[in-house]
Design a protein around this motif. Structure first.
Motif, short mmCIF file in Angstrom:
data_model
loop_
_atom_site.label_atom_id
_atom_site.label_comp_id
_atom_site.label_asym_id
_atom_site.label_seq_id
_atom_site.Cartn_x
_atom_site.Cartn_y
_atom_site.Cartn_z
N UNK A 253 0.84 -1.21 0.00
CA UNK A 253 0.00 0.00 0.00
C UNK A 253 0.87 1.25 0.00
N UNK A 254 1.90 1.25 0.81
CA UNK A 254 2.81 2.39 0.92
C UNK A 254 3.58 2.62 -0.38
N UNK A 255 3.84 1.56 -1.12
CA UNK A 255 4.61 1.69 -2.36
C UNK A 255 3.87 2.51 -3.42
N UNK A 256 2.56 2.66 -3.27
CA UNK A 256 1.76 3.44 -4.22
C UNK A 256 1.60 4.90 -3.79
N UNK A 257 2.16 5.26 -2.65
CA UNK A 257 2.08 6.64 -2.15
C UNK A 257 3.14 7.50 -2.82
N UNK A 258 2.78 8.75 -3.12
CA UNK A 258 3.71 9.67 -3.77
C UNK A 258 4.81 10.09 -2.80
N UNK A 259 5.89 10.64 -3.33
CA UNK A 259 6.94 11.16 -2.46
C UNK A 259 6.41 12.20 -1.46
N UNK A 260 5.43 13.01 -1.86
CA UNK A 260 4.82 13.98 -0.93
C UNK A 260 4.24 13.28 0.28
N UNK A 261 3.47 12.23 0.05
CA UNK A 261 2.84 11.47 1.14
C UNK A 261 3.92 10.79 1.97
N UNK A 262 4.91 10.23 1.31
CA UNK A 262 5.99 9.55 2.03
C UNK A 262 6.80 10.51 2.90
N UNK A 263 6.86 11.79 2.52
CA UNK A 263 7.58 12.75 3.34
C UNK A 263 6.82 13.08 4.63
N UNK A 264 5.52 12.90 4.61
CA UNK A 264 4.70 13.13 5.80
C UNK A 264 4.65 11.89 6.68
N UNK A 265 4.44 10.73 6.05
CA UNK A 265 4.36 9.45 6.76
C UNK A 265 5.59 8.65 6.36
N UNK A 266 6.58 8.68 7.22
CA UNK A 266 7.91 8.18 6.87
C UNK A 266 8.06 6.67 6.94
N UNK A 267 7.03 5.98 7.43
CA UNK A 267 7.13 4.52 7.48
C UNK A 267 5.81 3.91 7.01
N UNK A 268 5.90 2.67 6.62
CA UNK A 268 4.72 1.93 6.18
C UNK A 268 3.68 1.85 7.29
N UNK A 269 4.16 1.65 8.51
CA UNK A 269 3.27 1.53 9.66
C UNK A 269 2.53 2.84 9.93
N UNK A 270 3.26 3.96 9.91
CA UNK A 270 2.62 5.27 10.10
C UNK A 270 1.56 5.51 9.03
N UNK A 271 1.89 5.17 7.81
CA UNK A 271 0.98 5.37 6.70
C UNK A 271 -0.30 4.55 6.88
N UNK A 272 -0.14 3.26 7.17
CA UNK A 272 -1.31 2.39 7.33
C UNK A 272 -2.15 2.83 8.52
N UNK A 273 -1.51 3.23 9.62
CA UNK A 273 -2.26 3.74 10.78
C UNK A 273 -3.08 4.97 10.42
N UNK A 274 -2.50 5.88 9.62
CA UNK A 274 -3.22 7.08 9.19
C UNK A 274 -4.43 6.70 8.34
N UNK A 275 -4.26 5.76 7.43
CA UNK A 275 -5.38 5.35 6.58
C UNK A 275 -6.48 4.71 7.43
N UNK A 276 -6.11 3.83 8.34
CA UNK A 276 -7.11 3.20 9.23
C UNK A 276 -7.91 4.25 9.99
N UNK B 19 8.38 10.79 -12.53
CA UNK B 19 9.41 10.86 -13.58
C UNK B 19 9.62 9.52 -14.28
N UNK B 20 9.39 8.41 -13.56
CA UNK B 20 9.59 7.09 -14.16
C UNK B 20 8.40 6.63 -14.99
N UNK B 21 7.35 7.47 -15.09
CA UNK B 21 6.17 7.13 -15.90
C UNK B 21 5.07 6.45 -15.13
N UNK B 22 5.28 6.18 -13.84
CA UNK B 22 4.24 5.55 -13.03
C UNK B 22 3.37 6.61 -12.36
N UNK B 23 2.20 6.20 -11.93
CA UNK B 23 1.33 7.09 -11.16
C UNK B 23 1.39 6.69 -9.70
N UNK B 24 1.33 7.72 -8.84
CA UNK B 24 1.32 7.51 -7.38
C UNK B 24 0.17 8.31 -6.79
#
Length: 140
Positions: A47-70, A120-125
């Motif tokens: 799930x975290x792998x699909x987050x943009x760099x912007x989101x990753x800068x706010x939620x620095x770990x997979x666990x933080x990210x998943x907790x925020x979504x929950x 930049x790599x052509x993928x969407x996040x």
């Protein structure tokens, strides 16, 4: 003969890449579907792998990210049925806004509007999600 075969093969490869790049909505929808599937499986890493760099800068770990979504997006995390609604391209596909119509728990309906950024790599996040309660598709 070999030269013709090589040219044909090169043409097929080039055209398959072009057609894929020309369908940003389908690519964005695939990313959203994959992230929703990862949430359903409690697969924080995917799930975290699909987050943009912007989101990753706010939620620095997979666990933080998943907790925020929950906590903040339970209809997305505890997903019932969903369907893609309308989409809107901004620029040449650098940004895709995509409605996701969600049938949540206890019959509550939601509309999630995903902001999908082209990397930049052509993928969407996923660069953000806005939730609207009990709504129908009215456009973006």
């Amino acid at each position: 003969m070999f030269f013709r075969f090589a040219c044909l093969l090169l043409s097929m490869l080039l055209f398959s890449g072009v057609s894929r790049a020309e369908d940003p909505v389908r690519e964005a929808q695939a990313v959203i579907a994959n992230q929703l599937s990862a949430f359903a499986s409690d697969d924080a890493e995917t799930a975290y792998s699909f987050a943009s760099p912007n989101i990753r800068s706010i939620y620095r770990s997979e666990t933080q990210f998943l907790d925020m979504v929950r906590k903040n997006y339970p209809p997305v995390y505890k997903l019932g049925n969903y369907a893609f609604g309308r989409s809107k391209l901004v620029g040449g596909g650098e940004l895709v806004l995509q409605e996701v119509l969600i049938s949540g728990e206890e019959g509550q309906d939601w509309t999630a509007v995903y902001e999908m950024r082209l990397m930049d790599d052509g993928s969407y996040k996923v660069n953000g999600v806005r939730m609207k309660r009990n709504t129908t598709s009215e456009g973006i």
